[in-house]
Motif scaffolding. Sequence first.
Motif, short mmCIF file in Angstrom:
data_model
loop_
_atom_site.label_atom_id
_atom_site.label_comp_id
_atom_site.label_asym_id
_atom_site.label_seq_id
_atom_site.Cartn_x
_atom_site.Cartn_y
_atom_site.Cartn_z
N SER A 41 0.81 -1.23 0.00
CA SER A 41 0.00 0.00 0.00
C SER A 41 0.84 1.27 0.00
O SER A 41 0.37 2.33 -0.41
CB SER A 41 -0.95 0.01 1.20
N SER A 49 -7.63 6.29 -4.15
CA SER A 49 -7.29 5.84 -2.80
C SER A 49 -8.41 6.32 -1.87
O SER A 49 -9.43 6.82 -2.32
CB SER A 49 -5.93 6.41 -2.36
N TYR A 50 -8.20 6.15 -0.56
CA TYR A 50 -9.21 6.57 0.42
C TYR A 50 -8.66 7.70 1.28
O TYR A 50 -7.47 7.76 1.56
CB TYR A 50 -9.60 5.39 1.31
N THR A 143 -8.75 1.27 -6.91
CA THR A 143 -7.77 1.53 -5.83
C THR A 143 -6.59 0.55 -5.91
O THR A 143 -5.61 0.73 -5.19
CB THR A 143 -8.43 1.41 -4.45
N THR A 493 -6.20 9.58 10.49
CA THR A 493 -7.16 8.62 9.94
C THR A 493 -8.22 8.25 10.97
O THR A 493 -7.92 8.10 12.15
CB THR A 493 -6.41 7.35 9.48
N ILE A 496 -11.13 3.20 8.03
CA ILE A 496 -10.28 2.47 7.10
C ILE A 496 -11.09 1.35 6.45
O ILE A 496 -11.70 0.53 7.13
CB ILE A 496 -9.02 1.90 7.77
N ALA A 501 -5.16 0.53 4.86
CA ALA A 501 -5.56 1.92 4.62
C ALA A 501 -5.19 2.83 5.79
O ALA A 501 -5.32 4.05 5.68
CB ALA A 501 -7.06 2.01 4.34
N GLN A 504 -2.95 5.59 4.69
CA GLN A 504 -3.40 6.41 3.56
C GLN A 504 -2.75 7.80 3.53
O GLN A 504 -2.55 8.36 2.45
CB GLN A 504 -4.94 6.52 3.57
#
Length: 518
Positions: A41, A49-50, A143, A493, A496, A501, A504
């Motif tokens: 990742s 992406s997130y 993604t 964050t 997720i 994630a 991220q």
Amino acid sequence: MSLTKPVPASGGTYTEGVVGQPTYINPLLSQTSDADADIASIVYSGLFSYDAQGRLQPNLADHYEVSEDGMMYTVILKNGVKWHDGEDLTADDVAFTLNIVKDPAYKSPLRPNWQGVDVTASDAHTLVFALKKPYFGFLENLTVGILPKHIWENIAPEKFSLAEYNLSPVGSGPYQFYDFKKDSNGNILTYEVRAFSGYFMKAPYIAKVIFHFYTDGDEVVDAYNRREVLGISNIVTEQESRLQDRKSIHIFELHQPRLFAVFLNGIKSVALAHKEVRQALAYGTNRQEIITSVLGGRGESLSSPFLSQMKGFSDDDGMDTFDKDKAISLLEDNGWVLQDGVREKGGVQLSFTLTTPDWPELVKTADILRAQWEAIGIKADVRVMSVSDLQQNALRPREYDALLFGEATSFNPDPYSFWHSSQKHDPGLNLSLFDNKDEDDILAAAREILNDDDRLQKYKQFRDILVDEMPAVFLYSPSYLYVVNSAVQGIDTENINTPSARFQNIASWYMKTSRVRK
């Protein structure tokens, strides 16, 4: 008053303890291993992406357009994106990667998501995706990390999983591969990546990230207490109490679309074929007791497969409320008479076997459920199986009365795979073998609705059917507990979609500061 203020500065080394071993740091093969997915990742980039809330955002993509009928997506890439070896990333790389995913010879777990999708690069920065029918969740598929064509194009499909680039990858993400160290048995002990100065967003502040690998969570906690690592990828409640030097610890309680439920197989169990029994089980379940006892209070009570972080499902409808008296009334009003502590009707005893994998949290949950249901006259015998045994002898043949198990979904959910009748048998994920024509029609139609509000109305109809039929007793969604030393700053964050994630926004994390004028 000071005339300066601290700001993030480059430097520092972040070390994290992870359970498992990296094998395929390859975004097309990494789905079955958290160790692989974590590293992939931050080494690779996807078109999307997130963000910190778990919402989709462009990444390699600069912008995109969707045709009016929802069957064609045009994605324009950002300019100036480089691979870690200095080559340009182009639309040909994207088309190459996704056509590999579609090719069964490469055996990517992602292949089912790409059936019925044609991928073409119309020029160096433009991709066109043609779908056979609209699907609201298509962008989620984008993604996936993109592979460099110039490195992988000469590797035959049968050599794909064996290639050295699976452990020495070349990507376009914020961190690039540097080195790994093995022990005398060939086990990887540490894996190091370093900040990529040419990253297309901005170069990360933290100079080095080193992953340390362990056989189980207790070993990781011990390593943290020895100050061998600064972070732990995930812990359970029992492990949290063993952490030392609590003043230097920040535990991030992240929301993840992962839920646990008891899936009721009314085909296998005569007792569970009765709707009033399934409803009584739901009312006779004290979810809060489970969340407190098993999760240390770190989790969300559920009455359906929709979490409060999902759009439109934040209101508490009370359907997860524990009501022992209502459970008993449902059973008594439908002729289930108590005989020696267990109810029966027409020669059918209200008993069944509750099957669960040998994960400590689920075994403890099963024991609590057994006691709660015994209090309303329902007998549940707990059967604990190893994960491999469960997969082979229970899940695949659907050989269980009731199954305590989990589902991993998305904050932009598509319940089709879990509840449509076409998914009743392996490898489908409809673990209750639920079969309802109205529900099937709703889920099939919802997949093709691109408007969020219109699709939400369909999901609320689906949810009403589930609550009425109660093919599963939904229990909880556990928090993802991410342990990081307070020396690491900039982590923001909250939600997720997958464990990896949590990285991220890793390019914005920092361990060093400098002072500048205010």
